[in-house]
Design a protein around this motif. Structure first.
Motif, short mmCIF file in Angstrom:
data_model
loop_
_atom_site.label_atom_id
_atom_site.label_comp_id
_atom_site.label_asym_id
_atom_site.label_seq_id
_atom_site.Cartn_x
_atom_site.Cartn_y
_atom_site.Cartn_z
N GLU A 94 -2.68 -1.67 10.59
CA GLU A 94 -3.43 -2.56 11.49
C GLU A 94 -3.67 -3.93 10.84
N ARG A 95 -3.88 -3.94 9.54
CA ARG A 95 -4.11 -5.19 8.80
C ARG A 95 -2.80 -5.92 8.49
N GLY A 96 -1.68 -5.33 8.88
CA GLY A 96 -0.40 -5.98 8.66
C GLY A 96 0.14 -5.86 7.25
N LEU A 97 -0.38 -4.90 6.48
CA LEU A 97 0.07 -4.72 5.11
C LEU A 97 1.37 -3.91 5.08
N THR A 98 2.15 -4.10 4.02
CA THR A 98 3.37 -3.33 3.81
C THR A 98 2.97 -1.96 3.28
N VAL A 99 3.33 -0.91 4.01
CA VAL A 99 2.96 0.44 3.61
C VAL A 99 4.21 1.29 3.39
N VAL B 189 -5.66 14.78 3.75
CA VAL B 189 -4.55 14.35 4.60
C VAL B 189 -5.09 13.49 5.75
N VAL B 190 -6.19 13.92 6.36
CA VAL B 190 -6.79 13.15 7.45
C VAL B 190 -7.23 11.78 6.95
N ARG B 191 -7.89 11.72 5.78
CA ARG B 191 -8.31 10.43 5.21
C ARG B 191 -7.11 9.54 4.93
N ALA B 192 -6.03 10.12 4.42
CA ALA B 192 -4.83 9.32 4.13
C ALA B 192 -4.24 8.77 5.42
N ARG B 193 -4.20 9.56 6.47
CA ARG B 193 -3.69 9.08 7.76
C ARG B 193 -4.54 7.93 8.29
N GLU B 194 -5.85 8.06 8.14
CA GLU B 194 -6.75 6.99 8.58
C GLU B 194 -6.51 5.72 7.77
N ALA B 195 -6.36 5.86 6.45
CA ALA B 195 -6.11 4.70 5.59
C ALA B 195 -4.77 4.06 5.93
N TRP B 196 -3.77 4.88 6.25
CA TRP B 196 -2.46 4.36 6.67
C TRP B 196 -2.61 3.50 7.92
N ALA B 197 -3.34 4.03 8.90
CA ALA B 197 -3.53 3.31 10.17
C ALA B 197 -4.25 1.98 9.93
N VAL B 198 -5.26 1.97 9.08
CA VAL B 198 -5.99 0.73 8.79
C VAL B 198 -5.07 -0.26 8.09
N ALA B 199 -4.29 0.19 7.12
CA ALA B 199 -3.38 -0.71 6.41
C ALA B 199 -2.35 -1.31 7.35
N ASP C 7 -9.00 11.32 -5.12
CA ASP C 7 -10.12 12.18 -4.71
C ASP C 7 -10.87 11.64 -3.50
N GLY C 8 -10.18 10.98 -2.60
CA GLY C 8 -10.82 10.48 -1.40
C GLY C 8 -11.52 9.14 -1.56
N ALA C 9 -11.39 8.50 -2.70
CA ALA C 9 -11.99 7.17 -2.88
C ALA C 9 -11.35 6.21 -1.89
N SER C 10 -12.12 5.22 -1.46
CA SER C 10 -11.58 4.26 -0.51
C SER C 10 -11.93 2.84 -0.94
N LEU C 11 -11.20 1.90 -0.41
CA LEU C 11 -11.36 0.49 -0.75
C LEU C 11 -11.28 -0.31 0.53
N ASP C 12 -12.34 -1.05 0.84
CA ASP C 12 -12.36 -1.82 2.09
C ASP C 12 -11.50 -3.07 2.02
N VAL C 13 -11.49 -3.74 0.87
CA VAL C 13 -10.76 -5.00 0.73
C VAL C 13 -9.71 -4.85 -0.35
N VAL C 14 -8.44 -5.08 -0.01
CA VAL C 14 -7.38 -4.91 -1.01
C VAL C 14 -7.32 -6.08 -1.98
N VAL D 261 0.86 -1.17 0.00
CA VAL D 261 0.00 0.00 0.00
C VAL D 261 0.90 1.23 0.00
N PHE D 262 0.80 2.02 -1.06
CA PHE D 262 1.60 3.22 -1.21
C PHE D 262 0.72 4.45 -0.98
N PHE D 263 1.32 5.46 -0.40
CA PHE D 263 0.65 6.74 -0.19
C PHE D 263 1.49 7.80 -0.90
N TYR D 264 0.90 8.45 -1.91
CA TYR D 264 1.58 9.50 -2.66
C TYR D 264 0.99 10.85 -2.24
N HIS D 265 1.82 11.65 -1.60
CA HIS D 265 1.45 12.95 -1.05
C HIS D 265 1.78 14.03 -2.09
#
Length: 152
Positions: free
Chosen positions: A132-137, A120-130, A95-102, A7-11
């Motif tokens: 938490e799921r043990g994914l490589t971020v 930024v807040v949504r990205a931080r939340e998605a980072w925390a979830v990823a 644009d803030g789209a989200s995906l529950d299951v990778v 899971v990559f996050f591009y800022h």
């Protein structure tokens, strides 16, 4: 696809989504990956569809959207839904789209505008979830020249 999903996050800071998305999609295709780009609305999908037809005169980026049909024939597919109709290896969330299951993606890429506090807040939340799921971020930020620098 086998293996663990990255899971990559591009800022985005010095360039816009419209400036960086085509190059990221080209790199994905160069790797032999099909891609899905998930936007937040049908209107945004249509805007990205037009962008990919017109972003550069000297190149063609093969793609389609929901309205075009035959998603399985598209190397790049644009949608506002959460399905994987073209058996893509990489999914771009914009644009803030989200995906529950990778699912079986090799990579899921969140692209967010660093000047938009909500993004930024949504990205931080998605980072925390990823995490938490043990994914490589990993977290990537643009430098002044627009190049991606891995920060975390």
């Amino acid at each position: 696809m086998s293996g663990e999903t990255e899971v990559f996050f591009y800022h985005l800071e010095s360039r816009t989504l419209e400036q960086v998305l085509p190059a990221l999609l080209e790199r994905s295709l160069d790797r032999g990956w099909r891609a899905v780009v998930q936007a937040s609305s049908p209107e945004r999908v249509e805007a990205l569809n037009m962008l990919l037809w017109t972003y550069r005169e000297e190149s063609f980026l093969p793609h389609g959207a929901d309205a075009d049909g035959t998603p399985d024939a598209q190397p790049v597919y644009l949608t506002d839904g959460d399905t994987n109709p073209n058996d893509a290896a990489v999914r771009f969330l914009v644009d803030g789209a989200s995906l529950d299951v990778v699912g079986d993606y090799a990579r899921v890429v969140h692209i967010f505008d660093g000047h938009d506090i909500d993004a930024v807040v949504r990205a931080r939340e998605a980072w925390a979830v990823a995490k938490e799921r043990g994914l490589t971020v990993s977290y990537w930020q643009q430098d002044e020249g627009g190049r991606w620098q891995k920060k975390a």
